[in-house]
Design a protein around this motif. Structure first.
Motif, PDB file in Angstrom:
ATOM      1  N   GLU A 101       0.832  -1.204   0.000  1.00 47.50           N
ATOM      2  CA  GLU A 101       0.000   0.000   0.000  1.00 47.50           C
ATOM      3  C   GLU A 101       0.867   1.255   0.000  1.00 47.50           C
ATOM      4  N   SER A 102       2.025   1.197   0.668  1.00 47.24           N
ATOM      5  CA  SER A 102       2.930   2.352   0.703  1.00 47.24           C
ATOM      6  C   SER A 102       3.451   2.677  -0.693  1.00 47.24           C
ATOM      7  N   VAL A 103       3.744   1.635  -1.483  1.00 51.36           N
ATOM      8  CA  VAL A 103       4.205   1.873  -2.863  1.00 51.36           C
ATOM      9  C   VAL A 103       3.113   2.562  -3.666  1.00 51.36           C
ATOM     10  N   PHE A 104       1.875   2.100  -3.515  1.00 52.34           N
ATOM     11  CA  PHE A 104       0.756   2.720  -4.229  1.00 52.34           C
ATOM     12  C   PHE A 104       0.622   4.197  -3.850  1.00 52.34           C
ATOM     13  N   ARG A 105       0.694   4.483  -2.547  1.00 46.48           N
ATOM     14  CA  ARG A 105       0.493   5.862  -2.098  1.00 46.48           C
ATOM     15  C   ARG A 105       1.654   6.767  -2.483  1.00 46.48           C
ATOM     16  N   GLU A 106       2.894   6.278  -2.290  1.00 42.94           N
ATOM     17  CA  GLU A 106       4.054   7.129  -2.462  1.00 42.94           C
ATOM     18  C   GLU A 106       4.506   7.258  -3.916  1.00 42.94           C
ATOM     19  N   LYS A 107       4.337   6.200  -4.705  1.00 43.66           N
ATOM     20  CA  LYS A 107       4.836   6.232  -6.079  1.00 43.66           C
ATOM     21  C   LYS A 107       3.741   6.380  -7.135  1.00 43.66           C
ATOM     22  N   LEU A 108       2.526   5.967  -6.798  1.00 47.00           N
ATOM     23  CA  LEU A 108       1.426   6.074  -7.758  1.00 47.00           C
ATOM     24  C   LEU A 108       0.356   7.064  -7.316  1.00 47.00           C
ATOM     25  N   ASN A 109       0.618   7.740  -6.183  1.00 56.19           N
ATOM     26  CA  ASN A 109      -0.331   8.732  -5.657  1.00 56.19           C
ATOM     27  C   ASN A 109      -1.733   8.146  -5.539  1.00 56.19           C
TER      28      ASN A 109
END
Length: 285
Positions: A101-109
């Motif tokens: 989920e962190s990758v989605f939030r931080e890299k894919l907004n």
């Protein structure tokens, strides 16, 4: 010199065996169907490797490399913690989903809440095989959290779940960095043409538009009545006209000052077939 898959499952059982050799046997154990290892043996070796990491005798990056992961992958050590029984099933699914989920939030907004929601909102950017893997990870996570039974019966099953999550973390990061699917052998890819607009909540927007339409119709009908009939006997017609004007003008002014959020409206979706290989790659490849 590379070691065969068969030989690494018959190492000398002693505490003086090189940590790197034991790490290699564990890597084969969780990534390959070749050979078997008892839970007791896997737990003991994973504990030795983790202790070696804690004392800086063995590098985390070397372990990640044996699993085929990037050096900075935070989920590599989760595999060892599961094998050594230092992480519970709850720890496993929560840490794995949180990292993804962190990758989605931080890299894919990513917007929204939860891994399933993130995958749905960005499905058009992801290879189909990655979407399937992420949904499986999210489904198992929800089953564990809600006590419905995950299907992860053995330590080996749980370790493979951690490996799949770690590989998804790497793959998702590459997709985010390139902003496009990175696996050319995926059977199909989707490209979506969409319109992005900053607007208020859709329900509020609908009420605003409905009010404006009502105001416009009221003003137009009142204006027509003023020119086609004797309105001196109907003084309320003028009031109706100005009421229509107010209903048409005021709502968008109010909407202008309300908080807004960028929303995406799909206009066209094109599914592009890959003329090459017809076999989907698995995350284990």
């Amino acid at each position: 010199m590379s070691t065969s898959a068969e030989s690494v499952f018959t190492p000398t059982e002693n505490q003086t065996a090189p940590v790197a050799d034991w790490a290699q046997t564990l890597a084969y154990y969780v990534t390959s169907d070749v050979g078997k290892m008892s839970d007791t043996t896997a737990t003991k070796r994973a504990s030795v490797v983790l202790d070696a990491m804690d004392s800086s005798e063995y590098a985390v990056n070397d372990w990640n490399e044996k699993l085929g992961l990037t050096a900075g992958n935070p989920l590599g050590t989760l595999v060892l913690r599961v094998l050594s029984e230092r992480a519970s099933e709850n720890d496993l699914v929560l840490e794995a989903s949180k990292a993804l989920e962190s990758v989605f939030r931080e890299k894919l907004n990513a917007d929204g809440k939860g891994l399933h929601t993130y995958v749905s909102n960005h499905e058009h950017q992801l290879p189909e095989q990655l979407v399937s893997a992420l949904r499986w990870i999210a489904t198992v996570r929800n089953a564990v959290v809600h006590g419905d039974g995950s299907g992860l019966k053995t330590i080996h099953d749980k370790a493979q779940y951690a490996v799949q999550a770690a590989r998804c973390w790497d793959w998702l990061g590459r997709v985010a960095n390139s902003n496009s699917p990175v696996n050319d052998d995926v059977l199909s890819q989707k490209r979506r043409i969409s319109l992005k607009i900053e607007m208020v909540n859709p329900k509020i927007a609908f009420i605003i538009w409905l009010t404006m339409i009502g105001g416009a119709l009221t003003a137009i009908l009142s204006w027509s009545y003023l020119f086609t009939r004797d309105w001196s006997n109907h003084p309320n017609v003028v009031d109706d006209f100005w009421l229509g004007v107010v209903l048409f003008v005021v709502p968008p002014i109010i909407g202008f000052f309300l908080p807004k959020k960028e929303r995406e409206f799909p206009l066209l979706e094109i599914k592009k077939r890959n003329p090459g290989k017809q076999n989907k790659q698995t995350l284990n490849s």
